[in-house]
Motif scaffolding. Structure first.
Motif, short mmCIF file in Angstrom:
data_model
loop_
_atom_site.label_atom_id
_atom_site.label_comp_id
_atom_site.label_asym_id
_atom_site.label_seq_id
_atom_site.Cartn_x
_atom_site.Cartn_y
_atom_site.Cartn_z
N UNK A 66 0.82 -1.21 0.00
CA UNK A 66 0.00 0.00 0.00
C UNK A 66 0.85 1.25 0.00
N UNK A 67 1.75 1.36 0.96
CA UNK A 67 2.53 2.59 1.08
C UNK A 67 3.90 2.27 1.64
N UNK A 68 4.91 2.95 1.16
CA UNK A 68 6.28 2.70 1.60
C UNK A 68 6.67 3.66 2.71
N UNK A 69 5.94 3.60 3.84
CA UNK A 69 6.36 4.36 5.00
C UNK A 69 7.51 3.62 5.66
N UNK B 84 3.18 -10.98 -5.56
CA UNK B 84 3.35 -11.16 -4.12
C UNK B 84 2.90 -9.88 -3.43
N UNK B 85 1.80 -9.93 -2.70
CA UNK B 85 1.23 -8.73 -2.10
C UNK B 85 1.55 -8.65 -0.60
N UNK B 86 1.49 -7.41 -0.08
CA UNK B 86 1.81 -7.13 1.32
C UNK B 86 0.82 -6.11 1.85
N UNK B 87 0.53 -6.20 3.15
CA UNK B 87 -0.35 -5.27 3.88
C UNK B 87 -1.80 -5.51 3.51
N UNK B 88 -2.71 -4.96 4.31
CA UNK B 88 -4.14 -5.28 4.14
C UNK B 88 -4.71 -4.72 2.85
N UNK B 89 -4.66 -3.41 2.66
CA UNK B 89 -5.23 -2.80 1.46
C UNK B 89 -4.52 -3.29 0.20
N UNK B 90 -3.17 -3.22 0.21
CA UNK B 90 -2.41 -3.71 -0.95
C UNK B 90 -2.64 -5.19 -1.19
N UNK B 91 -2.86 -5.94 -0.11
CA UNK B 91 -3.08 -7.37 -0.25
C UNK B 91 -4.40 -7.71 -0.90
N UNK B 92 -5.45 -7.00 -0.51
CA UNK B 92 -6.78 -7.28 -1.06
C UNK B 92 -6.89 -6.80 -2.51
N UNK B 93 -6.56 -5.53 -2.74
CA UNK B 93 -6.65 -5.00 -4.10
C UNK B 93 -5.61 -5.64 -5.01
#
Length: 393
Positions: free
Chosen positions: A16-19, A103-112
């Motif tokens: 989702x975001x690279x914080x 390969x997805x990571x985090x909740x929002x990035x993972x779902x979308x």
């Protein structure tokens, strides 16, 4: 129609975001260090994170910032983000003409990201679990909606990695992981970067001076994004309790976020502002760990934070909340103390014991350095590549 090259694989990581957080640094490390002979490597991410510029400097990695991939829930914006993801994945597939791993990571990035991968015709879809945020939503309606979204995405997920075994167990219990392969891949720590701890070095001395910390003061460090998950109000109240007995202790909070102003006001209200240092985002974490005596984390939930491995590699004892994967890093009474979330009294007691007992700090720090070996970069990447081989080939 162009036939895919079955001997050629490309991998696309989506977040989702690279914080400046553990999940983001873990993603960085995975996309940059995997030893498999990928044809191409890609990283897609939303705007606004501090690591965006650095992502674009990763050697051998194609990066793309997705304008609409943002953390807040917004049906219109999320639909736009999904369209962006599908467009980019199809473009990568056309460009490489090989098989595609997403390969997805985090909740929002993972779902979308997983839905976009399915729509784009990806060959393999994987997801990394960095803790389950939906479980801790205050609204039961929102909690159920987010669980349903995770469940839907799991239907076309070919494999999972997780920061901790606790997260895999939770995923199975909640019906989010079925018969798909699932493996613990700890957030990696470059131990050579954190293991040189010299509080008397010129750099540490200068850092103490810059932060207004006297040579004799004990230092407690917390490294966190300033968001509700980290429960930093508890950290402030722990500091208040410790300062009643040891008024010379200095508490550091490295990180930033939407709650900073509220936390600074709370520190003033608690009467501890003079003993607190709100440092904002920092890139000198090894130096901050080196000058500190105790590491504290008061989170309500975690996967398994990268900061644990960093603190252990630096030889610091840890006081933390017993949530999710914490017991996989910290053995109570061996390399730190674990207590229930929000238990201010117990957390403060653990900090006080370590602040007041140099022998205990030294022994627990030594034990932590030994335990940090399982979080090494080499072990993590080897474990990840074994997982990739199992699901890709």
């Amino acid at each position: 129609m162009t036939r895919k090259r079955v001997d050629s694989w490309s991998i696309v990581h989506i977040i989702t975001q690279l914080e400046l957080g553990g999940a983001q640094l873990a993603t960085f490390s995975q996309v940059a260090n995997s030893q498999l002979p990928w044809q191409t490597r890609h990283l897609l991410f939303g705007p606004g994170g501090l690591l965006g510029y650095e992502a674009k400097q990763l050697e051998g990695v194609e990066t793309k910032e997705l304008l609409h991939l943002r953390r807040p829930i917004s049906p219109i914006n999320d639909l736009r983000a999904l369209i962006e993801i599908v467009f980019e994945l199809k473009a990568i597939a056309r460009q490489t003409q090989g098989r595609l791993v997403v390969h997805t990571h985090s909740s929002k990035g993972g779902i979308l990201g997983r839905l976009g991968a399915k729509l784009a015709g990806a060959d393999i879809i994987l997801h990394s679990i960095h803790g389950f945020g939906h479980c801790h939503q205050s609204s039961s309606i929102l909690r159920n909606i987010l669980w349903a979204a995770e469940k839907f995405a799991s239907l076309f997920t070919d494999g999972f990695t997780a920061d901790s075994q606790a997260n895999i167990v939770q995923g199975i219990e909640e019906g989010l992981i079925g018969k798909e392969p699932a493996r613990v891949v700890y957030c990696p720590v470059d131990r050579s970067f954190f293991s040189v701890r010299d509080p008397e070095s010129v750099g540490c001395t200068r850092l103490r001076e810059n932060l207004g910390i006297s040579r004799d003061s004990k230092v407690v460090l917390n490294v966190s994004c300033l968001k509700p998950q980290k429960d930093l109000s508890t950290y402030l109240r722990v500091a208040q309790r410790v300062l009643m007995t040891e008024p010379e202790v200095v508490f550091l909070l490295a990180g930033d976020g939407t709650l900073r102003e509220c936390l600074e006001e709370e520190a003033k209200a608690l009467g501890i502002a003079d003993s607190m240092r709100f440092l904002g985002w920092r890139r000198d974490i090894p130096e901050l760990l080196s000058l500190s005596d105790v590491f504290v984390l008061t989170s309500l939930w975690e996967g398994l934070p990268q900061s644990f491995g960093q603190a252990m590699a630096s030889g610091l004892p840890i006081v933390a909340t017993r949530v999710d994967g914490a017991p996989e890093a910290i053995v109570h009474g061996v390399n730190g103390f674990l207590f229930a979330p929000k238990d201010v009294g117990a957390l403060a007691h653990g900090v006080l014991k370590l602040v007041q007992d140099s022998s205990m700090r030294e022994l627990m720090g030594k034990n932590g350095k030994e335990r940090a070996k399982k979080f090494s970069l080499e072990n993590t990447i080897s474990n990840l590549d074994e997982f990739y081989r199992a699901v890709v080939h």
